[in-house]
Design a protein around this motif. Structure first.
Motif, PDB file in Angstrom:
ATOM      1  N   ILE A  61       0.849  -1.186   0.000  1.00 65.41           N
ATOM      2  CA  ILE A  61       0.000   0.000   0.000  1.00 65.41           C
ATOM      3  C   ILE A  61       0.886   1.237   0.000  1.00 65.41           C
ATOM      4  O   ILE A  61       1.882   1.292   0.716  1.00 65.41           O
ATOM      5  CB  ILE A  61      -0.971   0.010   1.204  1.00 65.41           C
ATOM      6  N   ARG A  62       0.527   2.203  -0.832  1.00 66.62           N
ATOM      7  CA  ARG A  62       1.281   3.444  -0.919  1.00 66.62           C
ATOM      8  C   ARG A  62       0.295   4.600  -0.816  1.00 66.62           C
ATOM      9  O   ARG A  62      -0.591   4.740  -1.639  1.00 66.62           O
ATOM     10  CB  ARG A  62       2.018   3.487  -2.251  1.00 66.62           C
ATOM     11  N   TRP A  63       0.467   5.387   0.232  1.00 58.44           N
ATOM     12  CA  TRP A  63      -0.359   6.576   0.428  1.00 58.44           C
ATOM     13  C   TRP A  63       0.331   7.784  -0.181  1.00 58.44           C
ATOM     14  O   TRP A  63       1.555   7.909  -0.135  1.00 58.44           O
ATOM     15  CB  TRP A  63      -0.531   6.887   1.913  1.00 58.44           C
ATOM     16  N   GLY A  64      -0.464   8.714  -0.668  1.00 61.52           N
ATOM     17  CA  GLY A  64       0.029  10.032  -1.010  1.00 61.52           C
ATOM     18  C   GLY A  64      -0.014  10.880   0.252  1.00 61.52           C
ATOM     19  O   GLY A  64      -0.960  10.786   1.034  1.00 61.52           O
ATOM     20  N   ILE A  65       1.009  11.677   0.466  1.00 65.55           N
ATOM     21  CA  ILE A  65       1.042  12.583   1.617  1.00 65.55           C
ATOM     22  C   ILE A  65       0.566  13.951   1.133  1.00 65.55           C
ATOM     23  O   ILE A  65       1.173  14.540   0.234  1.00 65.55           O
ATOM     24  CB  ILE A  65       2.461  12.704   2.206  1.00 65.55           C
ATOM     25  N   ALA A  66      -0.530  14.442   1.732  1.00 63.03           N
ATOM     26  CA  ALA A  66      -1.074  15.756   1.382  1.00 63.03           C
ATOM     27  C   ALA A  66      -1.253  16.562   2.659  1.00 63.03           C
ATOM     28  O   ALA A  66      -1.545  16.005   3.723  1.00 63.03           O
ATOM     29  CB  ALA A  66      -2.416  15.599   0.663  1.00 63.03           C
ATOM     30  N   LEU A  67      -1.075  17.864   2.554  1.00 57.97           N
ATOM     31  CA  LEU A  67      -1.379  18.728   3.684  1.00 57.97           C
ATOM     32  C   LEU A  67      -2.884  18.681   3.910  1.00 57.97           C
ATOM     33  O   LEU A  67      -3.659  18.546   2.957  1.00 57.97           O
ATOM     34  CB  LEU A  67      -0.925  20.164   3.400  1.00 57.97           C
ATOM     35  N   LYS A  68      -3.308  18.799   5.166  1.00 59.88           N
ATOM     36  CA  LYS A  68      -4.741  18.782   5.464  1.00 59.88           C
ATOM     37  C   LYS A  68      -5.464  19.818   4.616  1.00 59.88           C
ATOM     38  O   LYS A  68      -5.011  20.941   4.480  1.00 59.88           O
ATOM     39  CB  LYS A  68      -4.979  19.070   6.943  1.00 59.88           C
ATOM     40  N   GLY A  69      -6.592  19.393   4.029  1.00 52.74           N
ATOM     41  CA  GLY A  69      -7.398  20.294   3.216  1.00 52.74           C
ATOM     42  C   GLY A  69      -6.943  20.412   1.773  1.00 52.74           C
ATOM     43  O   GLY A  69      -7.515  21.162   0.995  1.00 52.74           O
ATOM     44  N   SER A  70      -5.894  19.672   1.391  1.00 55.10           N
ATOM     45  CA  SER A  70      -5.359  19.726   0.028  1.00 55.10           C
ATOM     46  C   SER A  70      -5.356  18.327  -0.573  1.00 55.10           C
ATOM     47  O   SER A  70      -5.302  17.335   0.148  1.00 55.10           O
ATOM     48  CB  SER A  70      -3.931  20.276   0.054  1.00 55.10           C
ATOM     49  N   GLN A  71      -5.424  18.255  -1.880  1.00 53.21           N
ATOM     50  CA  GLN A  71      -5.275  16.982  -2.584  1.00 53.21           C
ATOM     51  C   GLN A  71      -3.923  16.900  -3.300  1.00 53.21           C
ATOM     52  O   GLN A  71      -3.589  15.890  -3.888  1.00 53.21           O
ATOM     53  CB  GLN A  71      -6.417  16.802  -3.603  1.00 53.21           C
ATOM     54  N   GLU A  72      -3.150  17.985  -3.247  1.00 51.08           N
ATOM     55  CA  GLU A  72      -1.830  18.007  -3.875  1.00 51.08           C
ATOM     56  C   GLU A  72      -0.864  17.196  -3.026  1.00 51.08           C
ATOM     57  O   GLU A  72      -0.793  17.360  -1.808  1.00 51.08           O
ATOM     58  CB  GLU A  72      -1.343  19.446  -3.981  1.00 51.08           C
ATOM     59  N   LEU A  73      -0.119  16.309  -3.666  1.00 50.76           N
ATOM     60  CA  LEU A  73       0.815  15.452  -2.934  1.00 50.76           C
ATOM     61  C   LEU A  73       2.135  16.162  -2.702  1.00 50.76           C
ATOM     62  O   LEU A  73       2.707  16.764  -3.609  1.00 50.76           O
ATOM     63  CB  LEU A  73       1.067  14.154  -3.688  1.00 50.76           C
ATOM     64  N   ILE A  74       2.630  16.038  -1.465  1.00 54.02           N
ATOM     65  CA  ILE A  74       3.968  16.537  -1.139  1.00 54.02           C
ATOM     66  C   ILE A  74       4.921  15.369  -0.900  1.00 54.02           C
ATOM     67  O   ILE A  74       6.082  15.572  -0.596  1.00 54.02           O
ATOM     68  CB  ILE A  74       3.946  17.478   0.085  1.00 54.02           C
ATOM     69  N   GLY A  75       4.407  14.156  -1.043  1.00 54.15           N
ATOM     70  CA  GLY A  75       5.234  12.975  -0.854  1.00 54.15           C
ATOM     71  C   GLY A  75       4.399  11.725  -0.917  1.00 54.15           C
ATOM     72  O   GLY A  75       3.206  11.758  -1.255  1.00 54.15           O
ATOM     73  N   MET A  76       5.037  10.619  -0.579  1.00 61.49           N
ATOM     74  CA  MET A  76       4.339   9.334  -0.507  1.00 61.49           C
ATOM     75  C   MET A  76       5.002   8.477   0.553  1.00 61.49           C
ATOM     76  O   MET A  76       6.163   8.665   0.900  1.00 61.49           O
ATOM     77  CB  MET A  76       4.316   8.645  -1.862  1.00 61.49           C
ATOM     78  N   ILE A  77       4.209   7.535   1.068  1.00 61.84           N
ATOM     79  CA  ILE A  77       4.679   6.653   2.125  1.00 61.84           C
ATOM     80  C   ILE A  77       3.860   5.375   2.083  1.00 61.84           C
ATOM     81  O   ILE A  77       2.702   5.400   1.664  1.00 61.84           O
ATOM     82  CB  ILE A  77       4.565   7.344   3.514  1.00 61.84           C
ATOM     83  N   GLY A  78       4.449   4.288   2.496  1.00 68.19           N
ATOM     84  CA  GLY A  78       3.668   3.057   2.531  1.00 68.19           C
ATOM     85  C   GLY A  78       4.501   1.838   2.823  1.00 68.19           C
ATOM     86  O   GLY A  78       5.650   1.929   3.251  1.00 68.19           O
ATOM     87  N   PHE A  79       3.854   0.701   2.574  1.00 68.00           N
ATOM     88  CA  PHE A  79       4.474  -0.598   2.807  1.00 68.00           C
ATOM     89  C   PHE A  79       4.653  -1.331   1.493  1.00 68.00           C
ATOM     90  O   PHE A  79       3.719  -1.430   0.694  1.00 68.00           O
ATOM     91  CB  PHE A  79       3.598  -1.481   3.705  1.00 68.00           C
ATOM     92  N   ASN A  80       5.823  -1.889   1.296  1.00 68.83           N
ATOM     93  CA  ASN A  80       6.087  -2.853   0.229  1.00 68.83           C
ATOM     94  C   ASN A  80       6.130  -4.231   0.860  1.00 68.83           C
ATOM     95  O   ASN A  80       6.448  -4.375   2.043  1.00 68.83           O
ATOM     96  CB  ASN A  80       7.442  -2.590  -0.429  1.00 68.83           C
ATOM     97  N   ASN A  81       5.866  -5.226   0.064  1.00 65.74           N
ATOM     98  CA  ASN A  81       6.085  -6.617   0.468  1.00 65.74           C
ATOM     99  C   ASN A  81       5.448  -6.966   1.809  1.00 65.74           C
ATOM    100  O   ASN A  81       6.129  -7.407   2.736  1.00 65.74           O
ATOM    101  CB  ASN A  81       7.579  -6.931   0.495  1.00 65.74           C
ATOM    102  N   ILE A  82       4.153  -6.780   1.914  1.00 66.57           N
ATOM    103  CA  ILE A  82       3.439  -7.119   3.144  1.00 66.57           C
ATOM    104  C   ILE A  82       3.320  -8.633   3.264  1.00 66.57           C
ATOM    105  O   ILE A  82       2.862  -9.307   2.344  1.00 66.57           O
ATOM    106  CB  ILE A  82       2.035  -6.477   3.165  1.00 66.57           C
TER     107      ILE A  82
END
Length: 191
Positions: free
Chosen positions: A70-91
């Protein structure tokens, strides 16, 4: 057995929302994944134009559908613009997963990765039933090592030629955090 849910989970934090990465985010991901400062220690397929990011988004979506990552996009609260991503590989259900993250350089040093990391690790331990979250860090990436140590990940050692990328073997520093330590609230002392 606890698996990834069918519906993509949104994770709110104090300043962020961790959201599903969609095709509309291709320009944001292109900016992130073509910044040499970001990718210096983050192996990515070279991208020449925004349209090529579609395959990356499709890969993230397929791995979630297949319950492998799972890979989440990191957005500031109230925005849909991504400033990064974070998640899990190989669960590996109810066992472990490998943490991965990247943040747009303009947002470095503001605690955003720690904030996102806490939410994602908490999701892994509490919602997925993981007992271990690890992170692989290429030698020289001292900023990532500091973030992990600050968040209670222990350095387990240097694994020689552990990562295979683009026809080459790379050493990596292995960091890990256990559910037992997470639940106790203990952050191990780093020597």
């Amino acid at each position: 057995m606890k698996l990834l849910p069918d519906k993509f989970p949104v994770l709110p934090t104090q300043r962020l929302q961790l959201i599903e990465i969609k095709h509309t985010h291709q320009p944001d991901l292109f900016y992130l994944l073509t910044d040499k400062r970001v990718t210096a220690y983050f192996p990515v397929v070279p991208l020449g134009e925004v349209a090529e990011v579609r395959k990356v988004v499709d890969l993230f979506r397929q791995r979630f559908k297949d319950k492998q990552g799972i890979r989440w996009g990191i957005a500031l609260k109230g925005s849909q613009e991504l400033i990064g991503m974070i998640g899990f590989n190989n669960i590996i259900p109810e066992h472990k997963a490998t943490m991965v993250y990247a943040l747009v350089q303009e947002y470095w040093g503001k605690g955003f990765i720690s904030e996102a990391l806490t939410a994602v690790v908490d999701f892994g331990f509490n919602d997925l039933g993981l007992v271990r979250v690890d992170a692989e860090v290429l030698p020289g990436n001292q900023a990532s090592q500091k973030v992990l140590e600050k968040n209670g990940f222990l350095h387990e050692g240097l694994l020689q030629q552990w990562m295979w990328w683009d026809g080459k073997a790379f050493d990596i520093h292995m960091y890990a955090r256990s559910r037992k330590g997470w639940e106790s609230g203990l952050v191990p002392e780093i020597a």
